[in-house]
Design an enzyme around this catalytic site. Structure first.
Site, PDB file in Angstrom:
ATOM      1  N   GLY A  63       6.212  -2.510  -0.812  1.00 11.58           N
ATOM      2  CA  GLY A  63       5.405  -1.291  -0.811  1.00 11.58           C
ATOM      3  C   GLY A  63       3.960  -1.541  -0.447  1.00 11.58           C
ATOM      4  O   GLY A  63       3.054  -1.147  -1.197  1.00 11.58           O
ATOM      5  N   ALA A  64       3.733  -2.151   0.716  1.00 14.08           N
ATOM      6  CA  ALA A  64       2.354  -2.475   1.113  1.00 14.08           C
ATOM      7  C   ALA A  64       1.885  -1.628   2.295  1.00 14.08           C
ATOM      8  O   ALA A  64       0.916  -1.966   2.950  1.00 14.08           O
ATOM      9  CB  ALA A  64       2.235  -3.960   1.436  1.00 14.08           C
TER      10      ALA A  64
ATOM     11  N   GLY B  63      -0.547  -1.906  -2.935  1.00 12.18           N
ATOM     12  CA  GLY B  63       0.113  -2.993  -2.212  1.00 12.18           C
ATOM     13  C   GLY B  63      -0.618  -3.354  -0.934  1.00 12.18           C
ATOM     14  O   GLY B  63      -0.736  -4.534  -0.572  1.00 12.18           O
TER      15      GLY B  63
ATOM     16  N   TYR C   8       9.461   8.204 -14.753  1.00 11.37           N
ATOM     17  CA  TYR C   8       8.474   7.270 -14.193  1.00 11.37           C
ATOM     18  C   TYR C   8       7.959   6.326 -15.287  1.00 11.37           C
ATOM     19  O   TYR C   8       7.955   5.103 -15.120  1.00 11.37           O
ATOM     20  CB  TYR C   8       7.301   8.041 -13.559  1.00 11.37           C
ATOM     21  CG  TYR C   8       6.199   7.117 -13.103  1.00 11.37           C
ATOM     22  CD1 TYR C   8       6.343   6.345 -11.951  1.00 11.37           C
ATOM     23  CD2 TYR C   8       5.027   6.972 -13.854  1.00 11.37           C
ATOM     24  CE1 TYR C   8       5.350   5.456 -11.551  1.00 11.37           C
ATOM     25  CE2 TYR C   8       4.031   6.094 -13.457  1.00 11.37           C
ATOM     26  CZ  TYR C   8       4.194   5.339 -12.311  1.00 11.37           C
ATOM     27  OH  TYR C   8       3.223   4.454 -11.923  1.00 11.37           O
TER      28      TYR C   8
HETATM   29  N1  LIG Z   1      -1.642   5.142  -8.757  1.00  8.91           N
HETATM   30  C1  LIG Z   1      -1.801   4.868 -10.059  1.00  8.91           C
HETATM   31  O1  LIG Z   1      -2.609   5.492 -10.768  1.00  8.91           O
HETATM   32  C2  LIG Z   1      -0.996   3.759 -10.676  1.00  8.91           C
HETATM   33  C3  LIG Z   1      -1.289   3.391 -11.994  1.00  8.91           C
HETATM   34  C4  LIG Z   1      -0.555   2.373 -12.589  1.00  8.91           C
HETATM   35  C5  LIG Z   1       0.436   1.724 -11.870  1.00  8.91           C
HETATM   36  N2  LIG Z   1       0.708   2.091 -10.593  1.00  8.91           N
HETATM   37  C6  LIG Z   1       1.774   1.375  -9.887  1.00  8.91           C
HETATM   38  O2  LIG Z   1       1.228   0.790  -8.720  1.00  8.91           O
HETATM   39  C7  LIG Z   1       2.266   0.595  -7.757  1.00  8.91           C
HETATM   40  C8  LIG Z   1       1.803   1.080  -6.403  1.00  8.91           C
HETATM   41  O3  LIG Z   1       1.546   2.481  -6.500  1.00  8.91           O
HETATM   42  P1  LIG Z   1       0.455   3.234  -5.611  1.00  8.91           P
HETATM   43  O4  LIG Z   1      -0.338   4.055  -6.545  1.00  8.91           O
HETATM   44  O5  LIG Z   1      -0.214   2.293  -4.681  1.00  8.91           O
HETATM   45  O6  LIG Z   1       1.416   4.251  -4.817  1.00  8.91           O
HETATM   46  P2  LIG Z   1       1.581   4.600  -3.268  1.00  8.91           P
HETATM   47  O7  LIG Z   1       0.259   4.718  -2.614  1.00  8.91           O
HETATM   48  O8  LIG Z   1       2.487   5.789  -3.251  1.00  8.91           O
HETATM   49  O9  LIG Z   1       2.364   3.336  -2.673  1.00  8.91           O
HETATM   50  C9  LIG Z   1       3.705   3.118  -3.008  1.00  8.91           C
HETATM   51  C10 LIG Z   1       4.341   2.152  -2.049  1.00  8.91           C
HETATM   52  O10 LIG Z   1       5.739   1.999  -2.433  1.00  8.91           O
HETATM   53  C11 LIG Z   1       6.536   2.165  -1.266  1.00  8.91           C
HETATM   54  N3  LIG Z   1       7.896   2.619  -1.553  1.00  8.91           N
HETATM   55  C12 LIG Z   1       8.279   3.775  -2.143  1.00  8.91           C
HETATM   56  N4  LIG Z   1       9.628   3.844  -2.153  1.00  8.91           N
HETATM   57  C13 LIG Z   1      10.101   2.723  -1.568  1.00  8.91           C
HETATM   58  C14 LIG Z   1      11.392   2.221  -1.266  1.00  8.91           C
HETATM   59  N5  LIG Z   1      12.521   2.936  -1.516  1.00  8.91           N
HETATM   60  N6  LIG Z   1      11.519   1.012  -0.667  1.00  8.91           N
HETATM   61  C15 LIG Z   1      10.409   0.296  -0.354  1.00  8.91           C
HETATM   62  N7  LIG Z   1       9.157   0.725  -0.593  1.00  8.91           N
HETATM   63  C16 LIG Z   1       9.007   1.929  -1.191  1.00  8.91           C
HETATM   64  C17 LIG Z   1       5.765   3.182  -0.430  1.00  8.91           C
HETATM   65  O11 LIG Z   1       6.241   3.135   0.906  1.00  8.91           O
HETATM   66  P3  LIG Z   1       6.128   4.393   1.929  1.00  8.91           P
HETATM   67  O12 LIG Z   1       4.807   4.259   2.584  1.00  8.91           O
HETATM   68  O13 LIG Z   1       7.269   4.199   2.875  1.00  8.91           O
HETATM   69  O14 LIG Z   1       6.247   5.645   1.115  1.00  8.91           O
HETATM   70  C18 LIG Z   1       4.346   2.646  -0.602  1.00  8.91           C
HETATM   71  O15 LIG Z   1       4.130   1.561   0.262  1.00  8.91           O
HETATM   72  C19 LIG Z   1       3.491   1.329  -8.289  1.00  8.91           C
HETATM   73  O16 LIG Z   1       4.379   0.407  -8.881  1.00  8.91           O
HETATM   74  C20 LIG Z   1       2.916   2.231  -9.372  1.00  8.91           C
HETATM   75  O17 LIG Z   1       3.858   2.523 -10.390  1.00  8.91           O
HETATM   76  C21 LIG Z   1       0.010   3.096  -9.979  1.00  8.91           C
END
Ligand SMILES: NC(=O)c1ccc[n+]([C@@H]2O[C@H](COP(=O)([O-])OP(=O)(O)OC[C@H]3O[C@@H](n4cnc5c(N)ncnc54)[C@H](OP(=O)(O)O)[C@@H]3O)[C@@H](O)[C@H]2O)c1
Length: 318
Positions: free
Chosen positions: A8-9, A14, A182
């Site tokens: 997920g980068a 990522g 989630y």
């Molecule tokens: N945002 C927050 O406030 C927050 C807080 C705590 C923890 N986190 C954690 O941080 C991590 C990253 O989240 P983020 O906030 O950076 O979210 P994001 O911007 O939505 O990025 C998520 C990434 O996961 C990929 N992904 C989703 N479904 C997938 C699949 N089936 N196979 C492969 N890749 C997939 C997405 O790919 P696509 O580009 O193809 O959609 C994207 O690259 C997650 O584990 C989340 O739970 C986030």
């Protein structure tokens, strides 16, 4: 040179972790489900860092066949240096009707946990000695996280891994169910990480480290992409103002800190910790929730996950 795989980068946390690792002269494999987005991210990072060893490889965590294909493709590459690190970062939150993976599992469970479970266990033999695994969890896994409650994310609810994979229909509002799933998936990330550490000696990989990371609330990331128009607007345009508060970060600051858990020599022998820093220079760790250390839940999760991935494999061969 050594290789790091990060799921997920294409964007968000990522992407910034991958960019940092590329700057630090690692070979970085972006493992993503959308080949065009993934390749665009890889080429942007190559240009920005002047590191040509940034690769996009297809991995859809919502398909166990895709996970197996990814590992086979990775193992057959002869151009990559030894595997030092795996960052299980990809994650999603479903706000609308229940969605299912290609194998019929509830999507949040399937992507945030089960796909990463199979990916990690299949990759174990491919790590160089002293390799590192980092699992991205979240403060939402605590039953009393103030930011989660303020944003309407309900506490996790671990029933059994079987029920989480194939949930019963519910009369709750879809968005409420989505946030519970989630938060529960982020608890699963921790149960998995700690159980993996306990099992690594028996799996012949006691040399590997496993740690978990909570990047803090990162408003503006893609995680709210399924939210309603107003909530998404607030997430993108209003909440970032709160970045001065403790507990609120950004993908730009937390991404490099996540990368440090893989690349910083200070973490070489650290295992089983839950880190929650999101300010440059921070090194904070704390206990995760009591439930995350629950041995019965961890064993249920591990044995059920093993059965689920094995059943899918048998069904595909039949
Ligand atoms: N945002 C927050 O406030 C927050 C807080 C705590 C923890 N986190 C954690 O941080 C991590 C990253 O989240 P983020 O906030 O950076 O979210 P994001 O911007 O939505 O990025 C998520 C990434 O996961 C990929 N992904 C989703 N479904 C997938 C699949 N089936 N196979 C492969 N890749 C997939 C997405 O790919 P696509 O580009 O193809 O959609 C994207 O690259 C997650 O584990 C989340 O739970 C986030």
């Amino acid at each position: 040179m050594q290789t790091i795989i990060i799921t997920g980068a294409t964007q968000g946390l990522g992407y910034y972790a991958a960019q940092t690792l590329a700057r630090q002269h690692y070979a970085v494999v972006l493992a993503g489900r959308n080949q065009v987005k993934n390749e665009n991210a890889a080429s942007t990072i190559r240009r920005a860092t002047n590191n040509q060893h940034v690769y996009a490889m297809m991995l859809d965590l919502a398909s166990l066949a895709s996970v197996r294909q990814f590992v086979n493709a990775f193992a057959s590459r002869t151009d990559l240096p030894p595997l030092l690190g795996l960052v299980n970062n990809a994650g999603l939150q479903i706000i609308g009707p229940t969605e299912y993976t290609a194998d019929g599992f509830e999507m949040t469970f399937g992507v945030n946990h089960l796909g990463h479970f199979l990916l990690t266990t299949l990759l174990l033999p491919h790590f160089a000695r002293q390799g590192r695994i980092v699992v991205v969890s979240s403060g939402t896994h605590y039953p009393d996280d103030p930011f989660a409650r303020a944003l309407g994310v309900l506490p996790p609810a671990y029933t059994t891994a079987g029920e989480l994979a194939y949930p019963e229909p519910t009369t709750r509002k879809l968005a409420v169910t989505g946030t519970i799933r989630y938060a529960t998936s982020k608890l699963l990330n921790l149960l998995f990480a700690y159980e993996l550490i306990r099992r690594l000696p028996a799996l012949g990989r006691a040399d590997l480290t496993v740690n978990a990371y909570d990047p803090g609330l990162m408003p503006g990331s893609g995680l709210a992409r399924q939210q309603s128009g107003l909530l998404k607007w607030v997430w993108t345009n209003v909440l970032p103002v709160l970045r001065l508060l403790p507990g609120v970060g950004s993908v730009q600051t937390s991404g490099p800190l996540l990368a440090g858990l893989i690349s910083d020599p200070a973490f070489a022998d650290v295992r089983g910790k839950y880190f929650y820093f999101h300010r440059p220079g921070d090194r904070r760790e704390k206990p995760s929730s009591p439930d995350s250390y629950d041995l019965a839940k961890a064993q249920d999760l591990w044995t059920t996950s093993k059965q689920l991935v094995a059943e899918v494999s048998v069904m595909k061969k039949a």
